[in-house]
Scaffold this motif. Structure first.
Motif, PDB file in Angstrom:
ATOM      1  N   GLY A  80       0.836  -1.195   0.000  1.00 18.23           N
ATOM      2  CA  GLY A  80       0.000   0.000   0.000  1.00 18.23           C
ATOM      3  C   GLY A  80       0.870   1.244   0.000  1.00 18.23           C
ATOM      4  N   LEU A  81       0.602   2.148   0.919  1.00 12.40           N
ATOM      5  CA  LEU A  81       1.370   3.390   1.033  1.00 12.40           C
ATOM      6  C   LEU A  81       2.539   3.276   1.995  1.00 12.40           C
ATOM      7  N   GLY A  82       2.679   2.103   2.634  1.00 15.05           N
ATOM      8  CA  GLY A  82       3.718   1.961   3.648  1.00 15.05           C
ATOM      9  C   GLY A  82       4.728   0.890   3.307  1.00 15.05           C
ATOM     10  N   LYS A  83       5.498   0.516   4.320  1.00 17.71           N
ATOM     11  CA  LYS A  83       6.556  -0.461   4.094  1.00 17.71           C
ATOM     12  C   LYS A  83       6.702  -1.334   5.337  1.00 17.71           C
ATOM     13  N   ALA A  84       6.887  -2.639   5.112  1.00 22.06           N
ATOM     14  CA  ALA A  84       7.048  -3.606   6.195  1.00 22.06           C
ATOM     15  C   ALA A  84       8.437  -4.230   6.110  1.00 22.06           C
ATOM     16  N   TYR A  85       9.155  -4.219   7.226  1.00 22.31           N
ATOM     17  CA  TYR A  85      10.504  -4.791   7.307  1.00 22.31           C
ATOM     18  C   TYR A  85      10.456  -6.076   8.126  1.00 22.31           C
ATOM     19  N   TYR A  86      11.345  -6.997   7.763  1.00 16.33           N
ATOM     20  CA  TYR A  86      11.470  -8.244   8.508  1.00 16.33           C
ATOM     21  C   TYR A  86      12.937  -8.481   8.805  1.00 16.33           C
ATOM     22  N   ILE A  87      13.226  -8.864  10.039  1.00 13.44           N
ATOM     23  CA  ILE A  87      14.601  -9.097  10.490  1.00 13.44           C
ATOM     24  C   ILE A  87      14.689 -10.547  10.945  1.00 13.44           C
ATOM     25  N   GLY A  88      15.532 -11.336  10.275  1.00 13.77           N
ATOM     26  CA  GLY A  88      15.567 -12.777  10.488  1.00 13.77           C
ATOM     27  C   GLY A  88      16.721 -13.261  11.330  1.00 13.77           C
ATOM     28  N   THR A  89      17.270 -12.395  12.169  1.00 21.44           N
ATOM     29  CA  THR A  89      18.358 -12.792  13.064  1.00 21.44           C
ATOM     30  C   THR A  89      18.458 -11.774  14.186  1.00 21.44           C
ATOM     31  N   GLU A  90      19.261 -12.082  15.210  1.00 19.95           N
ATOM     32  CA  GLU A  90      19.544 -11.103  16.267  1.00 19.95           C
ATOM     33  C   GLU A  90      20.779 -10.314  15.822  1.00 19.95           C
ATOM     34  N   MET A  91      20.573  -9.090  15.404  1.00 16.85           N
ATOM     35  CA  MET A  91      21.655  -8.278  14.842  1.00 16.85           C
ATOM     36  C   MET A  91      22.621  -7.809  15.928  1.00 16.85           C
ATOM     37  N   ASP A  92      23.902  -7.752  15.609  1.00 13.43           N
ATOM     38  CA  ASP A  92      24.825  -7.124  16.552  1.00 13.43           C
ATOM     39  C   ASP A  92      24.549  -5.620  16.587  1.00 13.43           C
ATOM     40  N   LYS A  93      25.133  -4.931  17.558  1.00 14.51           N
ATOM     41  CA  LYS A  93      24.793  -3.522  17.781  1.00 14.51           C
ATOM     42  C   LYS A  93      25.059  -2.668  16.545  1.00 14.51           C
ATOM     43  N   GLU A  94      26.169  -2.933  15.862  1.00 12.63           N
ATOM     44  CA  GLU A  94      26.528  -2.127  14.695  1.00 12.63           C
ATOM     45  C   GLU A  94      25.533  -2.326  13.551  1.00 12.63           C
ATOM     46  N   LEU A  95      25.154  -3.575  13.309  1.00  8.05           N
ATOM     47  CA  LEU A  95      24.171  -3.837  12.257  1.00  8.05           C
ATOM     48  C   LEU A  95      22.809  -3.284  12.648  1.00  8.05           C
ATOM     49  N   ARG A  96      22.451  -3.424  13.901  1.00  6.12           N
ATOM     50  CA  ARG A  96      21.165  -2.888  14.361  1.00  6.12           C
ATOM     51  C   ARG A  96      21.090  -1.382  14.116  1.00  6.12           C
ATOM     52  N   GLU A  97      22.171  -0.681  14.383  1.00  7.84           N
ATOM     53  CA  GLU A  97      22.188   0.765  14.144  1.00  7.84           C
ATOM     54  C   GLU A  97      22.024   1.083  12.664  1.00  7.84           C
ATOM     55  N   GLU A  98      22.723   0.353  11.801  1.00  8.30           N
ATOM     56  CA  GLU A  98      22.640   0.619  10.366  1.00  8.30           C
ATOM     57  C   GLU A  98      21.237   0.338   9.828  1.00  8.30           C
ATOM     58  N   VAL A  99      20.692  -0.815  10.214  1.00 10.24           N
ATOM     59  CA  VAL A  99      19.370  -1.196   9.705  1.00 10.24           C
ATOM     60  C   VAL A  99      18.298  -0.249  10.228  1.00 10.24           C
ATOM     61  N   LEU A 100      18.329   0.056  11.517  1.00 16.13           N
ATOM     62  CA  LEU A 100      17.293   0.918  12.075  1.00 16.13           C
ATOM     63  C   LEU A 100      17.457   2.361  11.615  1.00 16.13           C
ATOM     64  N   HIS A 101      18.686   2.803  11.352  1.00 15.78           N
ATOM     65  CA  HIS A 101      18.877   4.125  10.719  1.00 15.78           C
ATOM     66  C   HIS A 101      18.126   4.182   9.394  1.00 15.78           C
ATOM     67  N   LEU A 102      18.315   3.137   8.594  1.00 16.71           N
ATOM     68  CA  LEU A 102      17.661   3.095   7.282  1.00 16.71           C
ATOM     69  C   LEU A 102      16.143   3.105   7.432  1.00 16.71           C
ATOM     70  N   ILE A 103      15.633   2.286   8.358  1.00 17.98           N
ATOM     71  CA  ILE A 103      14.185   2.201   8.543  1.00 17.98           C
ATOM     72  C   ILE A 103      13.623   3.534   9.028  1.00 17.98           C
ATOM     73  N   CYS A 104      14.311   4.168   9.955  1.00 19.12           N
ATOM     74  CA  CYS A 104      13.833   5.452  10.483  1.00 19.12           C
ATOM     75  C   CYS A 104      13.869   6.541   9.408  1.00 19.12           C
ATOM     76  N   ARG A 105      14.881   6.492   8.551  1.00 19.11           N
ATOM     77  CA  ARG A 105      14.914   7.459   7.443  1.00 19.11           C
ATOM     78  C   ARG A 105      13.715   7.253   6.525  1.00 19.11           C
ATOM     79  N   ASP A 106      13.436   5.988   6.203  1.00 15.14           N
ATOM     80  CA  ASP A 106      12.282   5.686   5.347  1.00 15.14           C
ATOM     81  C   ASP A 106      10.979   6.175   5.976  1.00 15.14           C
ATOM     82  N   ALA A 107      10.912   6.099   7.294  1.00 11.15           N
ATOM     83  CA  ALA A 107       9.686   6.488   7.995  1.00 11.15           C
ATOM     84  C   ALA A 107       9.604   7.994   8.229  1.00 11.15           C
ATOM     85  N   GLY A 108      10.639   8.727   7.808  1.00  6.36           N
ATOM     86  CA  GLY A 108      10.649  10.170   8.012  1.00  6.36           C
ATOM     87  C   GLY A 108      10.891  10.573   9.440  1.00  6.36           C
ATOM     88  N   LEU A 109      11.644   9.734  10.186  1.00  9.17           N
ATOM     89  CA  LEU A 109      11.848   9.982  11.606  1.00  9.17           C
ATOM     90  C   LEU A 109      13.202  10.580  11.939  1.00  9.17           C
TER      91      LEU A 109
END
Length: 665
Positions: A566-595
């Motif tokens: 639709g007008l949004g986006k759904a992300y799926y995370i298939g592992t327990e990310m280390d802190k560095e990866l978590r920061e990179e992935v969530l940075h990207l998601i937050c940018r997409d969400a306009g946050l």
């Protein structure tokens, strides 16, 4: 604002009471909680009531302009009552009686207790319900503390059977939902159903265990409602609260809060030996409490000294108490009561220190409380009515948390540890976060994070699909959609009912041992990150890869995916990310969400920014959680409510220091 303290006048000679009340008033205290453990002082012998001492202390406090929150004393039924009804004691999963000598030693489901509660609470409510000096009531004390929710006595078994009959109606419907055909556990009568106590091999039917968790939680809610109904009978306009336990999970606090006018919780930021106190943990639990009713809250017990039972924990350092207090207010606290006024000379909490030491003299902590009291009296007229307005929400599901306690999948794995990893990122990015129920309204948020949402139902699925379709950003992760709401596996390819939304299927999955990891690379990057705990082997069915595994047999399969719906986006995370990866992935998601926000205040690590608003007026709390001073960059001109100074450009914020910034003087 209520600025107060927990006080136990029954512990001290009456000639001391006036001194205490005067010292409280001098510290800016305007409210006191009393009575919650004083049943045997009110009713020393059955039917022999003495409230005269309560009358006197309420009067002494009132002369100093101090109001009262009165606690119902049902957490500590007296010895004479327990001797008359020894079956009131809880029984643990081994069948052993959890006897006298502490508190919370009663079974919530034993109806023999109710007439005694009706008498003591009824008499208190009748006497003080319309007393203007008593402004609120606290029901009992800390439901769910010390593993005191699940009892395994005969009364609980009978009540559980009735609860199940009401829920399922037909015994074969229960058998089908639980899958009792496994290990020949089919029930023919409701009376045959057991409680999940100790057995030969301690691995009960997961549906049974989950329903017992739900039943035990409901029993506490029912027990609380019995008391709220009593108080409202005599005092229909009284404010009623209960002091909850933050991240504790024995009771579904969303359900427990429904009967309350305002929720409270007990905040002890420094209750363990750690190298550094993690300010995100207190922040998260404030946000959890605010999310229970979607409104501001009180902190009914706020740490003021070093805690201790048989051993003691760290002493708050200078200005830590002030910093913790302002962090609580920043996250939505409209009432703060310190625990406790003075260290007790006897009993099980002799080492639980308060504002005053055992000698009763004013010291450093008293002067710090006095400083905060003076500041709040001056600034609260500006802050009153403000609240947190957040665009990010995390879904806390007690049902799913219980499922991971029943079957954690992985050695030492906890739902709350996983949940906290996400919150840490949001905290560090200064992204205000609501922690809400799956039943809450999602529509006001830009982004939802639903950690470990292993169980789901049609209603939640529909809400989630609509949220994303209407433009929201959703984060789901491993185990999402694996089970139905009865805690049995779905006969669907993972991620089950979320597959269309996520645009993937999970073909296989597996666990990773402690210190075992798999390499992951973000799309378009050469940096190698790590995933641990779990891996999903994902096939994309319309989704796109955000990060990809680079080793093991699933090398080349995505570890993180995104899918437009639709007008949004759904992300799926298939592992327990280390802190560095978590920061990179969530940075990207937050940018997409306009946050991703550009704040007018720039702070180093260890400094927290939280904003409370009312209309166009915003107050930005800047809190230095470090001992060392921090340099704060101000890109606009601000007025600091605490120092009463205009600030701009670079400003030094002392260790444990706080600023409350407004762009209007």
């Amino acid at each position: 604002m209520y600025f107060g303290v927990c006080y136990y006048p029954e512990h001290w000679p009456e000639e001391r009471w006036e001194t205490d009340a005067w010292m409280m008033r001098e510290a800016g205290i305007n409210i006191v909680r009393i009575g919650e453990f004083a049943w045997s002082r009110m009713e020393r012998y059955e039917g022999s009531f003495d409230f005269s001492w309560l009358d006197r202390i309420i009067g002494i406090l009132a002369k100093e302009g101090i109001q009262v929150i009165l606690g119902t004393p049902t957490a500590t039924p007296p010895k004479w009552l327990m001797d008359q009804h020894p079956d009131l004691y809880m029984r643990d999963m081994y069948g052993d009686v959890r006897g006298y000598g502490n508190r919370r030693h009663y079974c919530y489901n034993n109806e023999a207790y109710l007439p005694y509660i009706s008498t003591i609470v009824g008499k208190m409510a009748e006497r003080y319900g319309n007393d203007p000096r008593v402004v609120a009531w606290q029901i009992d004390n800390e439901f769910g503390c010390n593993d005191t929710t699940r009892c395994y006595c005969d009364q609980c078994r009978t009540q559980f059977q009735l609860w199940l009959k009401d829920k399922y109606q037909d015994i074969d419907h229960l058998n089908a939902c639980w899958g009792t055909v496994f290990w020949s556990q089919i029930y023919n009568e409701w009376e045959q159903i057991i409680v999940p106590a100790y057995t030969v091999f301690p691995l009960h039917n997961p549906g049974l265990v989950l329903d017992y968790r739900r039943f035990a939680s409901d029993a506490v809610c029912k027990f609380q409602k019995f008391q709220t109904d009593l108080i409202r009978k005599y005092a229909p306009h009284s404010t009623i609260t209960h002091n909850m336990m933050g991240a504790f999970n024995e009771i579904d606090a969303f359900d427990l809060s429904a009967e309350l006018d305002i929720v409270s919780w007990d905040n002890y930021p420094n209750l363990m030996f750690t190298k550094e106190v993690d300010p995100a943990l207190a922040a998260m639990q404030h946000d959890m409490t605010r999310g229970l009713k979607g409104q501001n809250f009180w902190v009914m017990e706020h740490q003021s000294g070093q805690p201790g039972g048989n051993i003691m924990f760290p002493t708050p350092k200078p200005q830590e108490l002030r910093r913790w207090t302002y962090q609580s207010i920043a996250h939505g606290a409209d009432g703060i009561l310190y625990f406790r006024w003075r260290g007790c000379l006897f009993g099980a909490e002799q080492y639980w220190h308060g504002i005053l030491a055992h000698d009763g003299k004013a010291g450093r902590k008293y002067r710090e409380v006095q400083q905060v009291g003076t500041e709040l009296a001056r600034i609260w007229p500006l802050l009153e009515g403000t609240k947190n307005e957040d665009q990010v929400a995390m879904i806390r599901s007690y049902d799913n948390e219980w499922v991971f306690e029943i079957q954690p999948h992985i050695m030492d794995y906890t739902y709350m540890g996983h949940f906290t990893n996400y919150y840490h990122y949001l905290f560090e990015q200064q992204l205000g976060t609501d922690v809400i129920s799956p039943d809450a309204d999602f529509s006001k948020y830009r982004m939802l994070i639903m950690p470990n949402f292993i169980m789901t139902n049609e209603e939640i699925v529909a809400k989630v699909y609509k949220f994303v379709h209407d433009g929201g950003t959703l984060v789901l992760d491993y185990r999402a959609g694996a089970k139905d709401w009865h805690n049995r596996m779905e006969a669907l390819t993972l991620p089950g009912k979320f597959a269309e939304l996520l645009g993937i299927t999970v073909e296989e999955y597996g666990v990773l041992g402690k210190e075992e990891y798999r390499a992951i690379r973000m799309d378009g990057s050469e940096t190698i990150y790590r995933g641990g705990t779990w891996f999903d082997v994902i096939e994309m069915r319309g989704a796109e890869a955000v990060a990809t595994f680079t080793d093991d047999y699933f090398a080349g399969c995505p570890a993180v995916t995104s899918h437009v719906y639709g007008l949004g986006k759904a992300y799926y995370i298939g592992t327990e990310m280390d802190k560095e990866l978590r920061e990179e992935v969530l940075h990207l998601i937050c940018r997409d969400a306009g946050l991703v926000q550009t704040l007018d205040v720039e702070v180093p690590e260890g400094v927290e920014i939280v904003t409370r608003k009312q209309g166009d007026q915003a107050y930005m709390f800047v809190i230095n959680h470090r001992i060392e001073a921090a340099q704060v960059q101000l890109h606009s001109r601000f007025f600091d409510l605490l120092s009463e100074q205009e600030l701009h450009e670079e400003t030094k914020l002392e260790g444990n220091g706080v600023m409350i910034l407004s762009q209007n003087k």
